[in-house]
Structure formats: structure tokens, C-alpha cells
Design a protein around this motif. Structure first.
Motif, mmCIF file in Angstrom:
data_model
loop_
_atom_site.group_PDB
_atom_site.id
_atom_site.type_symbol
_atom_site.label_atom_id
_atom_site.label_comp_id
_atom_site.label_asym_id
_atom_site.label_seq_id
_atom_site.Cartn_x
_atom_site.Cartn_y
_atom_site.Cartn_z
ATOM 1 N N TYR A 1 9.193 8.624 -3.685
ATOM 2 C CA TYR A 1 7.953 8.273 -4.375
ATOM 3 C C TYR A 1 8.299 8.084 -5.844
ATOM 4 N N GLN A 2 8.206 6.882 -6.325
ATOM 5 C CA GLN A 2 8.613 6.591 -7.702
ATOM 6 C C GLN A 2 7.503 5.867 -8.431
ATOM 7 N N VAL A 3 7.394 6.130 -9.713
ATOM 8 C CA VAL A 3 6.409 5.427 -10.542
ATOM 9 C C VAL A 3 7.064 5.063 -11.879
ATOM 10 N N LEU A 4 6.427 4.163 -12.604
ATOM 11 C CA LEU A 4 6.937 3.747 -13.910
ATOM 12 C C LEU A 4 6.031 4.287 -15.001
ATOM 13 N N PHE A 5 6.620 4.996 -15.970
ATOM 14 C CA PHE A 5 5.877 5.429 -17.152
ATOM 15 C C PHE A 5 6.039 4.311 -18.187
ATOM 16 N N THR A 6 4.946 3.629 -18.476
ATOM 17 C CA THR A 6 5.085 2.450 -19.353
ATOM 18 C C THR A 6 5.412 2.840 -20.793
ATOM 19 N N ALA A 7 5.196 4.102 -21.154
ATOM 20 C CA ALA A 7 5.459 4.524 -22.539
ATOM 21 C C ALA A 7 6.939 4.801 -22.808
ATOM 22 N N TYR A 8 7.759 4.848 -21.760
ATOM 23 C CA TYR A 8 9.188 5.067 -22.024
ATOM 24 C C TYR A 8 9.651 4.041 -23.066
ATOM 25 N N PRO A 9 10.231 4.491 -24.186
ATOM 26 C CA PRO A 9 10.635 3.520 -25.209
ATOM 27 C C PRO A 9 11.635 2.472 -24.696
ATOM 28 N N ALA A 10 12.552 2.878 -23.835
ATOM 29 C CA ALA A 10 13.547 1.903 -23.338
ATOM 30 C C ALA A 10 12.880 0.876 -22.427
ATOM 31 N N VAL A 11 11.859 1.297 -21.700
ATOM 32 C CA VAL A 11 11.109 0.374 -20.846
ATOM 33 C C VAL A 11 10.418 -0.676 -21.709
ATOM 34 N N GLN A 12 9.856 -0.208 -22.828
ATOM 35 C CA GLN A 12 9.189 -1.133 -23.751
ATOM 36 C C GLN A 12 10.176 -2.164 -24.292
ATOM 37 N N ARG A 13 11.420 -1.719 -24.557
ATOM 38 C CA ARG A 13 12.412 -2.648 -25.114
ATOM 39 C C ARG A 13 12.963 -3.600 -24.059
ATOM 40 N N GLN A 14 13.151 -3.091 -22.842
ATOM 41 C CA GLN A 14 13.940 -3.834 -21.865
ATOM 42 C C GLN A 14 13.144 -4.684 -20.888
ATOM 43 N N LEU A 15 11.892 -4.304 -20.638
ATOM 44 C CA LEU A 15 11.172 -4.986 -19.552
ATOM 45 C C LEU A 15 10.054 -5.879 -20.067
ATOM 46 N N ASP A 16 9.835 -6.962 -19.370
ATOM 47 C CA ASP A 16 8.646 -7.780 -19.588
ATOM 48 C C ASP A 16 7.584 -7.186 -18.662
ATOM 49 N N LEU A 17 6.787 -6.270 -19.221
ATOM 50 C CA LEU A 17 5.852 -5.521 -18.381
ATOM 51 C C LEU A 17 4.787 -6.429 -17.773
ATOM 52 N N ALA A 18 4.373 -7.436 -18.529
ATOM 53 C CA ALA A 18 3.325 -8.333 -18.009
ATOM 54 C C ALA A 18 3.819 -9.023 -16.743
ATOM 55 N N ALA A 19 5.097 -9.389 -16.727
ATOM 56 C CA ALA A 19 5.629 -10.114 -15.565
ATOM 57 C C ALA A 19 5.747 -9.216 -14.334
ATOM 58 N N LEU A 20 5.694 -7.897 -14.541
ATOM 59 C CA LEU A 20 5.823 -6.983 -13.395
ATOM 60 C C LEU A 20 4.506 -6.832 -12.634
ATOM 61 N N ASP A 21 3.419 -7.353 -13.203
ATOM 62 C CA ASP A 21 2.104 -7.255 -12.564
ATOM 63 C C ASP A 21 1.813 -5.792 -12.190
ATOM 64 N N LEU A 22 1.743 -4.956 -13.230
ATOM 65 C CA LEU A 22 1.610 -3.512 -13.012
ATOM 66 C C LEU A 22 0.192 -3.131 -12.608
ATOM 67 N N VAL A 23 0.089 -2.165 -11.731
ATOM 68 C CA VAL A 23 -1.203 -1.577 -11.376
ATOM 69 C C VAL A 23 -1.157 -0.120 -11.817
ATOM 70 N N SER A 24 -2.115 0.287 -12.662
ATOM 71 C CA SER A 24 -2.108 1.668 -13.170
ATOM 72 C C SER A 24 -2.668 2.613 -12.117
ATOM 73 N N ILE A 25 -2.058 3.774 -12.039
ATOM 74 C CA ILE A 25 -2.574 4.831 -11.169
ATOM 75 C C ILE A 25 -3.533 5.660 -12.025
ATOM 76 N N PRO A 26 -4.710 6.036 -11.516
ATOM 77 C CA PRO A 26 -5.662 6.758 -12.371
ATOM 78 C C PRO A 26 -5.030 8.003 -12.991
ATOM 79 N N PRO A 27 -5.266 8.224 -14.310
ATOM 80 C CA PRO A 27 -4.670 9.380 -14.995
ATOM 81 C C PRO A 27 -5.415 10.668 -14.651
#
Ligand SMILES: Cc1cc2nc3c(=O)[nH]c(=O)nc-3n(C[C@H](O)[C@H](O)[C@H](O)COP(=O)(O)OP(=O)(O)OC[C@H]3O[C@@H](n4cnc5c(N)ncnc54)[C@H](O)[C@@H]3O)c2cc1C
Length: 420
Positions: free
Chosen positions: A54-80
Motif C-alpha cells: 500500500y503506497q501513497v505519494l506525499f506531494t509536499a516532499y521537496p524532491a517530489v516537487q523538484r522532480q515530478l510533473d505532478l499535474a501530468a500524474l493526474d493525482l487524486v487526493s485521499i481525504p486528510p
């Protein structure tokens, strides 16, 4: 001779290879498996889509912000917010700012008494100050000891913190470093917890796009030779000026002949399909009772499309590697689920049972003092692995960035602190 060979196409290797390729180096990636992504993998079975574990992506990870095009991943947020389950009893504990719908139920939830809810609000305010990476320094202790020192009571610890953060660190006893707890708490506040609609493997897919990757090539030995590095693979010997060793830490230890991490943390996952909606809850479910289940998630409620029309998909996490065989484990977990869903658990169909003995490396208090460096005892071989930072997507990606920066002489990236 190749300029650089990167061994392993997990997140660390992909980030290193892409950085080096973009800087104009001739880079070839050798990957033992038949696909890129390493531990980050997605299975597609009978129209269901679920991750390896079971894996999820934390969008706030600084390296994720630098390395990934988040919009292109078509992310769906899990309710906080999370749902605390005690058999048939259900309570919602939510972040009232980001999940306002959870507020009324959060206020009355007895799983966390009111004084602890206020403590949590104060803790959140304290951990929101300063740059997130600074939370990785300072005094260390177990997460449990830290929570006790903040004044949290056993009920909140057992009902919420143990299953929630146990699900992140894969250790329900909260023996993981409190520094890491504080950092992850901050990541939860600073961004979303999300899943790419089509699967977490869209992340390595994005990173791999511009790269020269040879799949099904296992590296068996590395040796300094003739001013470069000889890379012995199952398919023959290759030469490179430099090598980035980006396998999992346990294989890296074998190839280097020295330990890279101390211990590993395993976990077990069961995926179930249902032809009837047993639960409409899109939030993470936490098991507050003793049992095998730590947490569960109706993935198809959170990310429509992860199950075929009219079907539902449930992911169940059991921490550790169960000594039970698959049939006994399945029966035991179904027994626990039947307390949650008395009318439907028996009709769940088991899609897959997965045991991952090396999911993360162990991260007890002060583990940072034992982290591996990027230099290795083989001249010309640089390590890129979460083992140099922390076990997770941030750790893997920042390690790949730093390994590439070492080969490129990029001092700014090299001196970036862990977690930044
Ligand atoms: C069940 C589970 C849940 C997780 N949950 C989260 C989460 O929610 N959030 C989070 O941030 N992190 C999570 N993680 C951790 C995260 O997945 C890892 O930290 C990250 O993927 C590690 O990347 P890596 O590149 O360092 O190593 P790996 O992903 O292990 O990649 C190493 C690569 O090297 C290859 N390789 C190995 N040996 C050789 C060889 N001899 N020759 C060539 N290639 C070789 C492997 O096949 C693999 O592709 C989870 C991990 C697991 C398993």
C-alpha cells in the motif's frame, strides 16, 4: 566505454540517471527486473489497479516537487482524515481545516479525548514553524516516547497514532525515530496524500521517459579497473568511467561487500474485490483493536477507476511478515473484516496476497548517525539509495539527486540538507 552506468532503475537510479543525462553525460541504466520503478510498482488484474504493497505519494516532499510533473500524474487526493474502527464501531478523526466534512464527527470522536485533540492542534502549530528539513535534527527518541512526552494518552496512541503512523513506518509499536515522525507530520500538513489515478507506477514511468534503460540485466559484480569500473552482468562485462549504484540497500551491501543499512522492515498486503459496496468510506481505515489488520483502504472509493464498474477494491495492510501461510492469513483477516462487515466479508474475493520482507530499512532513534554515505570502497562507484537519507520516496529521490551532483561537481545540490 560508457560515461556512466546506473545500476538499478528504482526512484534513486532514475533520478540520478535523468539528472546526469540532462547534464549531457552518456548514461545507461541496467535494471535486473523486467520493468523500472523498483519497490514502486502497480499491478493490474481483472480490471483492478493496486500498488505493490500500500503506497501513497506525499506531494509536499521537496524532491517530489523538484522532480515530478505532478499535474501530468493526474493525482487524486485521499481525504486528510482517518476512520478509527473498533469492530462495527466507526469514528472519524479529521483535519477540520482541510476536511471540513469531518469536523462534527471529529469533535465527538472518543478515540481521541478532547485534551489530546487540543494537544494535536498545538503540536501541528509547533511543527509548522521553520523549514521542514530542520525537523530531522534535534533530540531523538522513539515516536512513542515523544508522544508520551507531549502528554498524549494511551487511548489516542493506540487508536490513532499507532495504526496511522504504523502504516507509514510499517511499525505499529511506534519505535521509529521521532525526528522522522515530526518530518512526516509536517509533510502531511504541507501537502496532499495522493495517488496517481492510473497507478503509482506512473511516477517511475515519468522519470524514465528520456533514459536509456536495459531491462532484465542483473549486475553481479563491480570492480575498479583501468581507471574506470568493470560491471559484470549476467549478459557479460561492461566498462564505465563511473557507476551509480542504485539498487535496493540489501543488494548494494552484497555488491559493495559492506553493510549499507541496519535491518529491514517487512509488511504483508491483501487485496480483496467485492461485487457489492460494503462501505462508502473513501478515508483510510485504522484498526484500533488488537489483530492482524493495521489499516485498510477502499481504494475504489478514493480513486474511482481502480475497480471495474460495479466492483469495489479493498487494500488491507498487515504489518510484518506473517508466519501464517496464505490460506490461514486470508482466513484470519477475513475473520477480522467480518467484525467490520458482518453481512459482506464472506463474499469478498481475494485478488492477491503479497509479502514484502524488505519494504523499508529500520529507522530507530538516532538512525541518521548510521546512514551510509555516497562514497563507496570501490573507486568510481557512487551510492544512490534511500539508505543515505531516509526510507521513502523523498529519501530515494534526494539520494539520486545528490549522487548525480557528486559526479557533476554540483556543490549546491551536494550541500542541500537531508529532507530539503
Ligand atoms: C510496501 C511499501 C510501502 C511503501 N510506502 C511508501 C509510502 O507510502 N511513501 C513513501 O514515501 N515511500 C514508501 N515506500 C518506500 C519507497 O517505495 C522506497 O523508499 C523507494 O521506492 C526506494 O527507491 P530506491 O530507488 O532507493 O530503491 P528500489 O525501489 O528498491 O530500487 C532498486 C532497483 O534496483 C534494481 N536492482 C536490484 N538489484 C539489482 C542488480 N543486481 N542489478 C540491477 N538492478 C538491480 C531493483 O530491481 C530495483 O528496480 C514503501 C515501500 C514499500 C515496499
Amino acid at each position: 566505454m560508457q560515461d556512466i552506468i546506473v545500476v538499478g532503475a528504482g526512484l534513486a537510479g532514475l533520478v540520478a540517471a535523468r539528472t546526469l543525462t540532462r547534464a549531457g553525460r552518456r548514461v545507461r541504466v541496467l535494471e535486473a527486473a523486467g520493468r523500472s520503478g523498483g519497490r514502486l510498482a502497480t499491478h493490474r488484474q481483472d480490471g483492478f489497479t493496486f500498488e505493490s504493497g500500500y503506497q501513497v505519494l506525499f506531494t509536499a516532499y521537496p524532491a517530489v516537487q523538484r522532480q515530478l510533473d505532478l499535474a501530468a500524474l493526474d493525482l487524486v487526493s485521499i481525504p486528510p482524515a482517518a476512520v478509527v474502527r473498533r469492530g462495527p464501531q466507526v469514528e472519524v478523526l479529521g483535519d477540520p481545516i482541510r476536511d471540513p466534512a469531518s469536523l462534527p464527527r471529529t469533535l465527538v470522536a472518543g478515540s481521541m479525548p478532547l485534551p489530546d485533540k487540543l494537544r494535536l492542534t498545538r503540536l501541528a502549530a509547533r511543527l509548522k514553524v521553520g523549514a521542514p528539513h530542520t525537523l530531522l535534527s534535534g533530540p531523538d527518541e522513539t515516536t512513542r516516547a515523544y508522544l508520551k512526552r507531549q502528554g498524549f494518552g494511551e487511548r489516542s496512541i493506540q487508536s490513532f497514532f499507532a495504526p496511522f503512523f504504523g502504516g507509514i513506518f510499517l511499525k505499529r509499536d511506534l519505535s521509529t525515530s521521532a525526528r522522522l515522525f515530526r518530518y512526516y507530520f509536517r509533510m502531511l500538513m504541507d501537502g496532499a496524500v495522493a495517488l496517481p489515478r492510473e497507478g503509482m507506477d506512473r511516477i517511475p514511468e515519468q522519470l524514465a521517459r528520456e533514459l536509456d534503460i536495459s531491462l532484465n540485466v542483473r549486475v553481479e559484480r563491480l570492480e575498479a579497473r583501468g581507471g574506470g569500473v568493470s560491471v559484470l552482468t549476467g549478459a557479460g562485462e561492461l566498462q564505465a568511467a563511473q557507476v551509480v549504484l542504485a539498487t535496493d540497500p540489501w543488494t548494494a551491501a552484497q555488491l559493495l561487500g559492506e553493510p549499507v543499512t541496519h535491518g529491514s522492515v517487512g509488511s504483508t498486503y491483501l487485496y480483496y474485490a467485492s461485487s457489492e459496496p460494503l462501505d462508502e468510506q473513501p478515508r483510510l481505515l485504522l484498526n484500533a483493536e488488537d489483530g492482524l489488520i493495521n489499516n485498510a483502504h477502499w481504494l475504489s472509493n478514493a480513486v474511482p477507476g481502480r475497480a471495474p464498474a460495479g466492483q469495489s477494491l479493498l487494500a488491507v495492510s498487515v504489518l510484518g511478515i506473517s508466519p501464517l501461510d496464505d490460506a490461514a492469513l486470508d482466513a484470519h483477516v477475513r475473520g477480522e473484516l467480518s467484525r467490520w462487515y458482518p453481512d459482506g466479508a464472506a463474499r469478498l474475493r481475494t485478488l492477491r496476497i503479497q509479502r514484502l520482507p524488505h519494504a523499508q530499512f529500520a529507522q530507530p532513534p538516532e538512525f541518521a548517525a548510521t546512514l551510509a554515505g555516497h562514497a563507496t570502497r570501490i573507486p568510481g562507484v557512487v551510492l544512490a539509495s534511500e539508505a543515505t537519507s531516509m526510507s521513502g520516496i523523498q529519501g530515494a529521490m534526494e539520494s539520486g539527486e545528490r549522487a548525480a551532483a557528486i559526479l557533476l561537481g554540483d556543490l549546491e545540490t551536494q550541500s542541500r540538507p537531508r529532507g530539503a
